[in-house]
Scaffold this motif. Structure first.
Motif: not given
Ligand code: AR6
Length: 179
Positions: A103-105, A145-150
């Protein structure tokens, strides 16, 4: 700052940058959440997966979302539970970490995880939830970079486990991600 949330949903309905698939090492589909994702994504997903050459347990590979509301699918392969002394915890943590790395890549902002390995693969739900939350916290606390992890649960039991962990005191074992 990344926010972590648990909810009950069919993961195929979530409009996020990526949903994670609890796949098998062929990446060619199966039952459970894998089957649901392939059904909802349509044949284009299987065609793309055929090009990937499978995936090792603990690793993760990214595809498009095809007919899903999610833009991408991150396919990871959880460990089969064999009693807990066969490296299952490390492999399950690697699934979460490598999915987040993917996800970050790709500079994604939102990702939804199912409860990897807790269905057909038999991982005890409570132990799996501890590893999921600990690994994700360790990763996002290092900055990403993630703002939301569900955490997308499919049962009230799993939701209760995640809510207790997310609302509880900080886990002293949440360590920094290793790169
Ligand atoms: N949305 C969210 N969660 C779901 C959904 C859904 N639509 N459907 C099931 N779950 P499993 P595993 C939950 O068995 O244990 C496949 O055949 C389910 O309740 O899907 O990692 C693969 O091809 C459970 O909590 O995955 C592999 O062969 C969680 O998803 C094997 O199963 C994981 O259950 C992988 O087994």
């Amino acid at each position: 700052m990344t926010s972590l949330h648990a909810l009950i949903a069919d993961i195929t309905t979530l409009k996020v940058d990526a949903i994670v698939n609890a796949a098998n090492s062929s990446l060619l589909g199966g039952g459970g959440v894998d089957g649901a994702i392939h059904r909802a994504a349509g044949p284009g997903l299987l065609a793309e997966c055929r090009l990937l050459g499978g995936c090792r347990t603990g690793s993760a590979k990214l595809t498009g979302g095809h007919d899903l509301p999610a833009r991408h699918v991150i396919h990871t392969v959880g460990p089969v539970w064999q009693g807990g002394r066969h490296g299952e915890a490390e492999l399950l943590a690697a699934c979460y970490r490598n999915s987040l790395e993917q996800a970050e890549a790709h500079r994604l902002h939102s990702i939804a995880f199912p409860c990897i390995s807790t269905g057909v693969y038999g991982y005890p739900a409570d132990e799996a939830a501890v590893i999921a939350v600990r690994t994700v916290r360790g990763f996002v606390d290092a900055g990403c970079t993630l703002t939301d992890v569900l955490f997308c649960c499919f049962s009230e039991t799993n939701l209760a486990l995640y809510q207790a962990l997310l609302n509880g005191p900080p886990d002293p074992a949440a360590n920094e991600r290793s790169r």
